[in-house]
Design an enzyme around this catalytic site. Sequence first.
Site, PDB file in Angstrom:
ATOM      1  CD1 TRP A 103      -2.260  -2.227   1.945  1.00  0.00           C
ATOM      2  CD2 TRP A 103      -2.676  -1.091  -0.385  1.00  0.00           C
ATOM      3  NE1 TRP A 103      -3.291  -3.206   1.533  1.00  0.00           N
ATOM      4  CE2 TRP A 103      -3.059  -2.174   0.303  1.00  0.00           C
ATOM      5  CE3 TRP A 103      -3.209  -0.978  -1.525  1.00  0.00           C
ATOM      6  CZ2 TRP A 103      -4.627  -3.178  -0.345  1.00  0.00           C
ATOM      7  CZ3 TRP A 103      -4.205  -1.005  -1.456  1.00  0.00           C
ATOM      8  CH2 TRP A 103      -4.539  -2.722  -1.863  1.00  0.00           C
ATOM      9  CG  ASP A 173      -3.343   3.679   4.304  1.00  0.00           C
ATOM     10  OD1 ASP A 173      -4.208   3.872   4.647  1.00  0.00           O
ATOM     11  OD2 ASP A 173      -3.078   3.397   2.533  1.00  0.00           O
ATOM     12  CE  LYS A 197      -8.106  -2.986   3.933  1.00  0.00           C
ATOM     13  NZ  LYS A 197      -8.060  -2.826   2.793  1.00  0.00           N
TER      14      LYS A 197
END
Length: 362
Positions: A103, A173, A197
């Site tokens: 990511w 993030d 999530k």
Amino acid sequence: MANRVYNFNPGPSTLPLDVLKIVQEELLDYRGTGMSVMEISHRSAEYTEINDTAISLAKEIMGLGDDYSVIFVGGGASTQFAMIPMNFLHEGETAAYVDTGTWSTKAIKEAEKMGKVHLAASSKEGDYKFIPKIEDIKYPDDAAYLHITTNNTIKGTQYQIYPDTGNVPLIADMSSDICSRVIDFSKFSLIYAGAQKNLGPAGVTMVIIRNDLLEKRKDGLPTMLDYKTHTEKKSLFNTPPVFAVYVVKLVLEWIKNLGGLKAVQKLNRAKKDIIYALLDEYPDYFRGNVQPESRSWMNVTFRLPTENLETKFVDEAKKAGFIGLKGHRSVGGIRVSLYNAMTVEGAQKVADFMESFMKENG
Ligand SMILES: *Cc1c(COP(=O)(O)O)cnc(C)c1O
């Protein structure tokens, strides 16, 4: 009662049963409107209440004051990879990034399209098995910002402490560990998280921006890609993903009712301790993918002695009611995702399964 499984999916992932029950109860007639949340106007009093409550609960739970704005936008965390440099990486400036896996690598790629990127630290050479030491994270004093990925969902690493960046805005993030434990959120100038999530369903991303950073954004941005558009209109410039925001609001209420992040942290600590205890007790069988000091509380990753055993493990787990344990294809092996909505009972049950699988397939 519906036949619910233990859902270890990495995202979209399990939601609190209590939240799903409220959604079910309110689905056909939201609070006397005779309509579902999906069918009401985003300008209605009912939706205004949902939106305002979600914003204030997020701030309350994370201990943030009025110097922060909370917005709910579409496009996933992946759109934030581009929006951040688009808004804050000015001509001639350098943005600093720490590369800790898939990511962050994607975030770096987007920033490189927009301007100059400085790699502040990377664990790539070590196969992303660790989070770089804070003192090894180096960047220019005048960097536009430093970007980190607090939890690396695929590899299974997580920052346990965060860099002190002084005047350089710290951007994170937090897609896969937002609101999972007590941290000092006020260290961050911008936090973003895809909801799917730890916060709710897919389709909405929560972004939290400190107002001093907001004032630094570039002029002339496309309207929808300008953070100010969304902060000014409280995420109501255009039609927001109303149903997803509604569920996020319910999840935030669920967190508050549990006792806030302190209570959530206690549960999450118990869950990860149960699984890591097995990795520590049987390291030749459950072969952890990452260095112990960088272990993620949210995604426990490990290999078994052979790939055949891994396939068998995932198959048998599924038959026993444990879903979503297959590791990401780039890493292989097993991944046990322990997001907020996973119960301690679920973690204990899957640990029992792991142990009996080992005994039968030693
Ligand atoms: C899942 C994930 C993403 C991608 O989120 P999308 O909402 O699908 O764009 C980004 N970063 C992290 C850390 C993730 O876990």
